[in-house]
Design an enzyme around this catalytic site. Structure first.
Site, PDB file in Angstrom:
ATOM      1  N   LYS A   1     -17.463  -0.241   5.844  1.00  0.00           N
ATOM      2  CA  LYS A   1     -17.868  -1.206   4.828  1.00  0.00           C
ATOM      3  C   LYS A   1     -19.370  -1.162   4.545  1.00  0.00           C
ATOM      4  O   LYS A   1     -19.792  -1.221   3.392  1.00  0.00           O
ATOM      5  CB  LYS A   1     -17.465  -2.604   5.302  1.00  0.00           C
ATOM      6  CG  LYS A   1     -17.623  -3.672   4.223  1.00  0.00           C
ATOM      7  CD  LYS A   1     -17.050  -5.012   4.686  1.00  0.00           C
ATOM      8  CE  LYS A   1     -17.123  -6.027   3.555  1.00  0.00           C
ATOM      9  NZ  LYS A   1     -16.515  -7.318   3.954  1.00  0.00           N
TER      10      LYS A   1
ATOM     11  N   MET B   1      24.615   8.600   2.628  1.00  0.00           N
ATOM     12  CA  MET B   1      24.529   9.897   3.294  1.00  0.00           C
ATOM     13  C   MET B   1      24.850   9.770   4.776  1.00  0.00           C
ATOM     14  O   MET B   1      25.543  10.617   5.351  1.00  0.00           O
ATOM     15  CB  MET B   1      23.139  10.511   3.085  1.00  0.00           C
ATOM     16  CG  MET B   1      23.028  11.943   3.565  1.00  0.00           C
ATOM     17  SD  MET B   1      24.233  13.047   2.795  1.00  0.00           S
ATOM     18  CE  MET B   1      23.260  13.714   1.427  1.00  0.00           C
TER      19      MET B   1
ATOM     20  N   PHE C   1     -11.715  -6.846  13.753  1.00  0.00           N
ATOM     21  CA  PHE C   1     -10.625  -7.346  12.920  1.00  0.00           C
ATOM     22  C   PHE C   1     -10.236  -6.280  11.890  1.00  0.00           C
ATOM     23  O   PHE C   1     -11.080  -5.718  11.206  1.00  0.00           O
ATOM     24  CB  PHE C   1     -11.059  -8.637  12.197  1.00  0.00           C
ATOM     25  CG  PHE C   1     -10.006  -9.141  11.244  1.00  0.00           C
ATOM     26  CD1 PHE C   1      -8.776  -9.578  11.717  1.00  0.00           C
ATOM     27  CD2 PHE C   1     -10.243  -9.160   9.874  1.00  0.00           C
ATOM     28  CE1 PHE C   1      -7.792 -10.021  10.835  1.00  0.00           C
ATOM     29  CE2 PHE C   1      -9.280  -9.611   8.992  1.00  0.00           C
ATOM     30  CZ  PHE C   1      -8.047 -10.042   9.474  1.00  0.00           C
ATOM     31  N   GLN C   2      -8.957  -6.003  11.806  1.00  0.00           N
ATOM     32  CA  GLN C   2      -8.401  -4.969  10.918  1.00  0.00           C
ATOM     33  C   GLN C   2      -9.031  -3.600  11.163  1.00  0.00           C
ATOM     34  O   GLN C   2      -9.207  -2.821  10.235  1.00  0.00           O
ATOM     35  CB  GLN C   2      -8.519  -5.388   9.447  1.00  0.00           C
ATOM     36  CG  GLN C   2      -7.655  -6.611   9.135  1.00  0.00           C
ATOM     37  CD  GLN C   2      -7.460  -6.865   7.648  1.00  0.00           C
ATOM     38  OE1 GLN C   2      -8.320  -6.555   6.830  1.00  0.00           O
ATOM     39  NE2 GLN C   2      -6.325  -7.441   7.287  1.00  0.00           N
TER      40      GLN C   2
ATOM     41  N   GLU D   1       0.813  -1.218   0.000  1.00  0.00           N
ATOM     42  CA  GLU D   1       0.000   0.000   0.000  1.00  0.00           C
ATOM     43  C   GLU D   1       0.848   1.269   0.000  1.00  0.00           C
ATOM     44  O   GLU D   1       0.435   2.289  -0.553  1.00  0.00           O
ATOM     45  CB  GLU D   1      -0.955   0.015   1.195  1.00  0.00           C
ATOM     46  CG  GLU D   1      -2.087  -0.992   1.107  1.00  0.00           C
ATOM     47  CD  GLU D   1      -1.748  -2.344   1.698  1.00  0.00           C
ATOM     48  OE1 GLU D   1      -0.557  -2.597   1.983  1.00  0.00           O
ATOM     49  OE2 GLU D   1      -2.668  -3.152   1.891  1.00  0.00           O
TER      50      GLU D   1
END
Lengths: 565, 159
Positions: free
Chosen positions: A162, A473, A112-113, A50
């Site tokens: 949802k 760096m 959940f999630q 993602e």
């Protein structure tokens, strides 16, 4: 028209004219993906993480100036996207990120999630919404795009439970937006602009300080006109590379921690700073009390909060760069350009004394050489993205950028792993351009899974890995400031880059000589496939000039002088 | 160096009355390291807006940033940095019934208040005054052995 919330999301994306969406499905956003499957108004690219989806949408937005769109699911899908949001936020990039959320009735139950997406993203978005009902969804979608692209642009998150994506309701996409609490200021104050113009005419050593806001405002042509009309010399920030064009005789270069000598000296000695869309970042100013010590400051910025945040400003102008410079130009008719000639000559002399240079080698490829060579070989047809580190600074210093939006990098947040997915977004927007991600052997691994995405969708971007077997760096700072204790920066253990690229459906090149370099670039452009170009470069090359962190801009560590220059 | 002096300031923030707007404001203060001394919120009558009053402190430069950063938040309609204001704070205090009713009543009257409830076990008093005077009230109230004192936070209105 009656439709589901999921369908509304797709209809809004189509109505906004977005052609490519980047994302990754999951439980909470499945209904939206079901509609993505059925529609044909936009293409969806399945990244393999993602974070990469948001960076890709970001690259698309930076290259086009349009709003980029990414879609992710709830919980880990969203948290993976946070770095992408923060990256876009720090550089004021217009994005709309749509995240799934657990069903409304589960919010607050540690489902959940489930994660508090609006809570987490509050400090790294311009605005965010948790959609409460289907009725408000069309309006919020419209507002999200409007807020993202108006005023000082930025990323907007819409978190959609949802159940709201399943519900059916009436869809009327609003034509316009009216948010009584959000009215960006575009026109600068007339009186302030007049005063600023008078100050420009009265100055002896004025300096244009050009920032990324000029790119965001699509004001580069106007700013070029301003520079040419007034013959005032100019410096660019990292985010503004390409605004004036490398060949512009008024451009001194990039200023700041890795700015060139003439630019940093100009800022130290100027008597009038004309700041256009720049925000006096600490990487630009060095020690604040020594910064532009002898100058009055004109600060033009669309975000009032940027003005006076770090330095005291004598001529504050809140407004869009395009509008303000347009208002300034006619007032500058007949400005005495000879007045600044002595100043221009001093700066020219500074540049002759210490030009942006490096000592080339016949034994090993110097990273600066590789970047200049890319400029010679591809030049105008290239769009360059980069990751973060030494390679980024060398690219900013040495590539001959000749237009805005040709240079795409994470300036504010400094996100390693940005370059490759951003390049995918750029290439989707400009398939005819040669898109090159200038990266390092550290950064590239942070989103290397995108090899699979690029191979699957046939998005041929070139990853030019300037490989010094170091986190370069940090290594450079360890050399200068930590007595060469190379704590956790040695990357001697390396993957087989060629095999890695090939395993994912791309191609690889191992390059150790200049001849191989030219051949590999030529071949990579012809092959039209995603590639890893592993270029072994001088291991202990430093990025110079360098202003040590917290030091005054005029105290630079300079590169070794080149014979004959 | 007038700029660097930390001063107590009161600002009013007029915001859209929508969910999470208070979180946006407090998160801004926390994230940018500004202080909140007191904060009150209530809806504005006959509108979809709320009035938030924040007492804070900082230098003139910090105050300017606070005002500008607040204004940047999308649901913020207006930010008023109070200069000439009437400022009041309400306090509720609970005293034992064994204290002299008339003494407590006189004390509260001196601070624009009075006794608002008397029960079997305790007296509840209310005062409303300027924050500086509220401090004095709380000190003076100590001799009547208060069980509990609840401060209401500052509200202000520009004169």
């Amino acid at each position: 028209m009656q439709m589901s919330g999921a369908q509304m999301v797709c209809e809004a994306i189509i109505a906004e004219g977005v052609k490519t969406v980047f994302g990754y499905p999951g439980g909470a956003i499945m209904h939206v993906y079901d509609e993505v499957y059925k529609q044909n108004g936009f293409e969806h690219i399945l990244n393999r993480h993602e974070q990469a989806s948001v960076h890709a949408a970001d690259g698309y937005a930076r290259a086009t100036g349009e709003v980029g769109v990414a879609m992710v699911t709830s919980g880990p899908g969203f948290t993976n996207a946070v770095t992408g949001l923060a990256t876009a936020y720090m550089d004021s990039i217009p994005l709309v990120v749509i995240s799934g959320q657990v069903p409304s009735q589960l919010i607050g139950t540690d489902g959940f999630q489930e994660i508090d997406a609006v809570g987490i993203s509050r400090p790294c978005t311009k605005h965010n919404f948790l959609v409460r009902s289907l009725e408000e969804l069309p309006r919020l979608l419209k507002e999200a795009f409007y807020i993202a692209r108006s005023g000082r642009p930025g990323p907007v998150l819409i978190d959609i439970p949802k159940d709201i994506t399943v519900d059916i309701g009436e869809f009327i996409y609003p034509d316009s937006v009216d948010i009584p609490t959000y009215k960006p200021t575009y026109k600068g104050n007339k009186r302030q602009i007049e005063k600023a113009v008078e100050a420009m005419k009265a100055a002896k050593k004025p300096l244009l300080y050009i920032g990324g806001g000029v790119v965001l405002s699509n004001a580069s042509d106007l700013v070029r006109e301003l520079a040419e009309k007034t013959q005032i010399p100019a410096v660019e920030t990292l985010m503004a590379r390409g605004v004036l064009g490398a060949k512009n005789p008024l451009l001194l270069g990039m200023l700041g921690m890795h700015g060139n000598y003439a630019s940093n000296m100009a800022m130290s000695e100027t008597d009038l700073v004309i700041s256009l869309g720049a925000r006096f970042d600490d990487r630009v100013t060095g020690k604040l009390s020594e910064f532009a010590k002898y100058a009055d400051i004109i600060h033009v910025d669309i975000d009032a909060a940027n003005i006076g945040k770090l330095v005291d400003v004598d001529y504050p102008i809140v407004g869009d760069i395009t509008e303000v410079v347009e208002a300034m130009l006619p007032q500058l008719d007949g400005i005495d350009t000879d007045r600044f000639e002595a100043w221009r000559n001093i700066l020219k002399r500074y540049d002759e004394l210490h030009p942006q240079s490096f000592v080339d080698s016949d034994e090993v490829i110097k990273p600066q050489w590789a970047i200049e060579r890319i400029g010679e070989l591809v030049g105008e047809n290239a769009i360059i993205t980069s990751d973060v580190g030494q390679h980024q600074m060398w690219a900013a210093q040495h590539f001959p950028f000749d237009r805005p939006r040709q240079w795409i990098n994470s300036g504010g947040l400094g996100t390693m792993g940005f370059g490759f997915p951003a390049a995918l977004g750029v290439k989707k927007a400009f398939p005819e351009k040669t898109v090159i991600n200038i990266t390092g052997d550290g950064s590239i691994l942070m989103n290397m899974q995108e090899l699979v995405t690029a191979a699957e969708y046939k998005i041929p971007v070139i990853n030019l890995i300037l490989n010094n077997h170091f986190l370069g760096m940090v290594r450079q700072w360890q050399t200068f400031f930590y007595e060469k204790r190379y704590s956790e920066t040695d990357l001697s253990f390396q993957p087989n880059w060629k095999a890695l690229a090939e395993a994912c459906g791309g191609i690889g090149y191992d390059v150790t000589t200049k001849e191989e370099f030219d051949a590999a670039i030529k071949d990579a452009i012809e092959q039209d496939k995603v590639c890893f170009m592993n270029v072994i470069v001088n291991r202990f090359e430093d990025v110079l000039p360098m202003v040590p962190s917290g030091g005054a801009l005029f105290n630079m560590m300079l590169p070794q002088k080149v014979e004959g220059k | 160096m007038k700029n660097s002096i930390n001063e107590r300031r009161v600002i009013s923030v007029i915001v859209l009355n929508e969910s999470s707007v208070l979180a946006r404001i407090t998160a801004l203060f926390a994230g940018r390291g500004y202080n909140i001394e007191s904060l009150t919120v209530a809806p504005i009558p006959d509108s979809d807006m709320s009035h938030i009053t924040i007492a804070t402190n900082g230098s003139a430069k910090v105050m300017e940033q606070i005002t500008k950063q607040l204004h940047k938040l999308i649901p913020v309609y207006k930010v008023i940095e109070h200069e000439e204001m009437v400022e009041k704070e309400m306090v509720l205090a609970k005293f034992p019934i064994t204290e002299h009713l008339s003494d407590v009543g006189a004390l509260c009257a001196a601070y624009n208040g009075g006794i608002v409830n008397v029960g079997k076990e305790m007296i509840i008093a209310m005062v409303a005054d300027e924050p500086k005077r509220i401090k004095h009230f709380i000190e003076a109230a100590q001799r009547y052995n208060p069980y509990e004192i609840v401060r209401g936070g500052v509200v202000a209105i520009e004169r």
